[in-house]
Design a protein around this motif. Structure first.
Motif, PDB file in Angstrom:
ATOM      1  N   ILE A  72       0.834  -1.208   0.000  1.00 17.84           N
ATOM      2  CA  ILE A  72       0.000   0.000   0.000  1.00 17.84           C
ATOM      3  C   ILE A  72       0.867   1.256   0.000  1.00 17.84           C
ATOM      4  CG2 ILE A  72      -1.615   1.357   1.395  1.00 17.84           C
ATOM      5  CD1 ILE A  72      -2.810  -1.357   2.325  1.00 17.84           C
ATOM      6  N   VAL A  73       1.868   1.274   0.872  1.00 18.15           N
ATOM      7  CA  VAL A  73       2.745   2.441   0.986  1.00 18.15           C
ATOM      8  C   VAL A  73       3.520   2.666  -0.315  1.00 18.15           C
ATOM      9  CG1 VAL A  73       4.776   3.369   2.170  1.00 18.15           C
ATOM     10  CG2 VAL A  73       2.947   2.294   3.492  1.00 18.15           C
ATOM     11  N   ALA A  74       4.065   1.588  -0.868  1.00 18.37           N
ATOM     12  CA  ALA A  74       4.839   1.710  -2.108  1.00 18.37           C
ATOM     13  C   ALA A  74       3.951   2.186  -3.259  1.00 18.37           C
ATOM     14  CB  ALA A  74       5.480   0.372  -2.455  1.00 18.37           C
ATOM     15  N   PHE A  75       2.736   1.654  -3.329  1.00 16.60           N
ATOM     16  CA  PHE A  75       1.822   2.040  -4.410  1.00 16.60           C
ATOM     17  C   PHE A  75       1.454   3.516  -4.304  1.00 16.60           C
ATOM     18  CE2 PHE A  75      -2.403   2.532  -6.278  1.00 16.60           C
ATOM     19  CZ  PHE A  75      -2.199   1.989  -7.536  1.00 16.60           C
ATOM     20  N   ARG A  76       1.147   3.960  -3.104  1.00 17.95           N
ATOM     21  CA  ARG A  76       0.764   5.366  -2.911  1.00 17.95           C
ATOM     22  C   ARG A  76       1.916   6.304  -3.279  1.00 17.95           C
ATOM     23  NH1 ARG A  76      -3.696   8.734  -1.648  1.00 17.95           N
ATOM     24  NH2 ARG A  76      -3.137  10.204  -0.024  1.00 17.95           N
ATOM     25  N   ARG A  77       3.117   5.983  -2.785  1.00 18.70           N
ATOM     26  CA  ARG A  77       4.268   6.842  -3.066  1.00 18.70           C
ATOM     27  C   ARG A  77       4.644   6.812  -4.536  1.00 18.70           C
ATOM     28  NH1 ARG A  77       7.750   5.102   2.303  1.00 18.70           N
ATOM     29  NH2 ARG A  77       6.838   6.651   3.724  1.00 18.70           N
ATOM     30  N   HIS A  78       4.403   5.678  -5.170  1.00 20.28           N
ATOM     31  CA  HIS A  78       4.797   5.513  -6.565  1.00 20.28           C
ATOM     32  C   HIS A  78       3.838   6.213  -7.519  1.00 20.28           C
ATOM     33  CE1 HIS A  78       7.481   3.400  -9.309  1.00 20.28           C
ATOM     34  NE2 HIS A  78       6.443   3.192 -10.088  1.00 20.28           N
ATOM     35  N   THR A  79       2.541   6.147  -7.198  1.00 19.06           N
ATOM     36  CA  THR A  79       1.529   6.666  -8.126  1.00 19.06           C
ATOM     37  C   THR A  79       0.979   8.033  -7.738  1.00 19.06           C
ATOM     38  OG1 THR A  79      -0.309   5.606  -6.939  1.00 19.06           O
ATOM     39  CG2 THR A  79       0.814   4.301  -8.636  1.00 19.06           C
ATOM     40  N   LEU A  80       0.999   8.355  -6.429  1.00 15.88           N
ATOM     41  CA  LEU A  80       0.407   9.605  -5.924  1.00 15.88           C
ATOM     42  C   LEU A  80      -1.065   9.727  -6.313  1.00 15.88           C
ATOM     43  CD1 LEU A  80       3.278  12.196  -6.530  1.00 15.88           C
ATOM     44  CD2 LEU A  80       2.689  11.013  -4.421  1.00 15.88           C
ATOM     45  N   LEU A  81      -1.748   8.586  -6.364  1.00 19.52           N
ATOM     46  CA  LEU A  81      -3.169   8.590  -6.710  1.00 19.52           C
ATOM     47  C   LEU A  81      -4.019   8.909  -5.482  1.00 19.52           C
ATOM     48  CD1 LEU A  81      -3.420   5.450  -9.019  1.00 19.52           C
ATOM     49  CD2 LEU A  81      -3.647   7.841  -9.709  1.00 19.52           C
ATOM     50  N   PRO A  82      -5.220   9.469  -5.683  1.00 15.31           N
ATOM     51  CA  PRO A  82      -6.133   9.737  -4.564  1.00 15.31           C
ATOM     52  C   PRO A  82      -6.556   8.447  -3.864  1.00 15.31           C
ATOM     53  CG  PRO A  82      -6.803  10.945  -6.532  1.00 15.31           C
ATOM     54  CD  PRO A  82      -5.742   9.973  -6.963  1.00 15.31           C
ATOM     55  N   LEU A  83      -7.135   8.601  -2.683  1.00 16.07           N
ATOM     56  CA  LEU A  83      -7.501   7.465  -1.834  1.00 16.07           C
ATOM     57  C   LEU A  83      -8.375   6.448  -2.561  1.00 16.07           C
ATOM     58  CD1 LEU A  83      -7.451   6.321   1.126  1.00 16.07           C
ATOM     59  CD2 LEU A  83      -9.608   7.525   1.461  1.00 16.07           C
ATOM     60  N   ASP A  84      -9.460   6.902  -3.174  1.00  8.48           N
ATOM     61  CA  ASP A  84     -10.394   5.971  -3.808  1.00  8.48           C
ATOM     62  C   ASP A  84      -9.773   5.260  -5.011  1.00  8.48           C
ATOM     63  OD1 ASP A  84     -12.539   6.338  -2.037  1.00  8.48           O
ATOM     64  OD2 ASP A  84     -13.127   8.184  -3.045  1.00  8.48           O
ATOM     65  N   ASP A  85      -8.907   5.946  -5.738  1.00  4.60           N
ATOM     66  CA  ASP A  85      -8.228   5.306  -6.867  1.00  4.60           C
ATOM     67  C   ASP A  85      -7.261   4.228  -6.373  1.00  4.60           C
ATOM     68  OD1 ASP A  85      -9.590   6.918  -8.596  1.00  4.60           O
ATOM     69  OD2 ASP A  85      -7.949   8.311  -8.954  1.00  4.60           O
ATOM     70  N   CYS A  86      -6.577   4.513  -5.261  1.00  3.91           N
ATOM     71  CA  CYS A  86      -5.690   3.509  -4.660  1.00  3.91           C
ATOM     72  C   CYS A  86      -6.491   2.289  -4.218  1.00  3.91           C
ATOM     73  CB  CYS A  86      -4.954   4.100  -3.457  1.00  3.91           C
ATOM     74  SG  CYS A  86      -3.653   5.280  -3.869  1.00  3.91           S
ATOM     75  N   LEU A  87      -7.631   2.536  -3.596  1.00  5.24           N
ATOM     76  CA  LEU A  87      -8.480   1.439  -3.120  1.00  5.24           C
ATOM     77  C   LEU A  87      -8.927   0.557  -4.279  1.00  5.24           C
ATOM     78  CD1 LEU A  87     -10.107   0.124  -0.800  1.00  5.24           C
ATOM     79  CD2 LEU A  87     -11.962   1.718  -1.338  1.00  5.24           C
ATOM     80  N   TYR A  88      -9.399   1.179  -5.353  1.00  6.15           N
ATOM     81  CA  TYR A  88      -9.891   0.434  -6.508  1.00  6.15           C
ATOM     82  C   TYR A  88      -8.781  -0.401  -7.145  1.00  6.15           C
ATOM     83  CZ  TYR A  88     -12.163  -0.478 -10.987  1.00  6.15           C
ATOM     84  OH  TYR A  88     -12.693  -1.099 -12.096  1.00  6.15           O
TER      85      TYR A  88
END
Length: 205
Positions: A72-88
């Motif tokens: 989760i942490v790596a994906f968020r830092r890598h993509t900088l996508l909003p919360l709902d996009d990360c969840l999906y």
């Protein structure tokens, strides 16, 4: 300001201070104050009169594994996508992930705010691309059980994200990821963008 004591505390700050300053024996103080001799010994050893924080020393999730949090942490830092996009994007890999679990995980790792929000540096904007452009990258994750590789694809037009975890990087894993990505997208891919040398494993689109 009133003192805040642990719910099971048998002493106050004043009593603890008196214990630490007294020259009497532990047994004598125990009799005088009407408390257990072990309590006297405990406060005599401490350098403060405040209660020690209870619970785990480091905050962690009881619903997410260490490996899942790392993803989760790596994906968020890598993509900088909003919360709902990360969840999906992450739910296919972490089926039990909920919006609240994701939000708390991002808060624990101090990445719940995206760059570009108030008080932060402006977020770097993606260059605009026509339909058919996909950016693919691979991030290496180190966990207690070893290495994992996170395959990430972002469709540049809609910012749709597709993620997959693999134990190894190779042509077979790359080809399967690309086939699954093509099946998940409603539009044909004609150009793959990447700045990661590991992505050379991907066959030509």
């Amino acid at each position: 300001m009133g003192q805040i004591l642990h719910g099971s505390a048998t002493t106050t700050h004043a009593i603890r201070t008196a214990i630490q300053r007294s020259c009497a024996s532990n047994a004598a103080l125990s009799r005088e104050l009407g408390i257990n001799v072990k309590t006297v010994a405990k406060w005599r050893k401490r350098q403060t009169v405040e209660d020690v924080r209870m619970g785990p020393k480091e905050a962690h999730s009881t619903a997410l594994s260490v490996e899942e949090e790392a993803v989760i942490v790596a994906f968020r830092r890598h993509t900088l996508l909003p919360l709902d996009d990360c969840l999906y994007a992450l739910q296919p890999s972490i089926p039990h992930l909920t919006r609240s679990l994701l939000h708390r995980c991002l808060q624990r790792h101090d990445i719940s705010r995206l760059p570009g929000m108030e008080g932060d540096k402006p977020k770097k904007k993606f260059k605009r691309y026509p339909i058919g452009y996909v950016h693919i990258d691979i991030a290496e994750l180190r966990t207690a059980e070893g290495k994992l590789y996170m395959f990430v694809a972002i469709y540049r037009t809609s910012k749709f994200a597709f993620v997959r975890l693999e134990k190894k990087v190779g042509k077979m894993a790359a080809a399967q990821f690309l086939r699954d990505l093509i099946a998940a997208l409603p539009c044909r891919i004609h150009t793959i963008l990447t700045d990661n040398v590991l992505c050379r494993e991907f066959p030509a689109a």
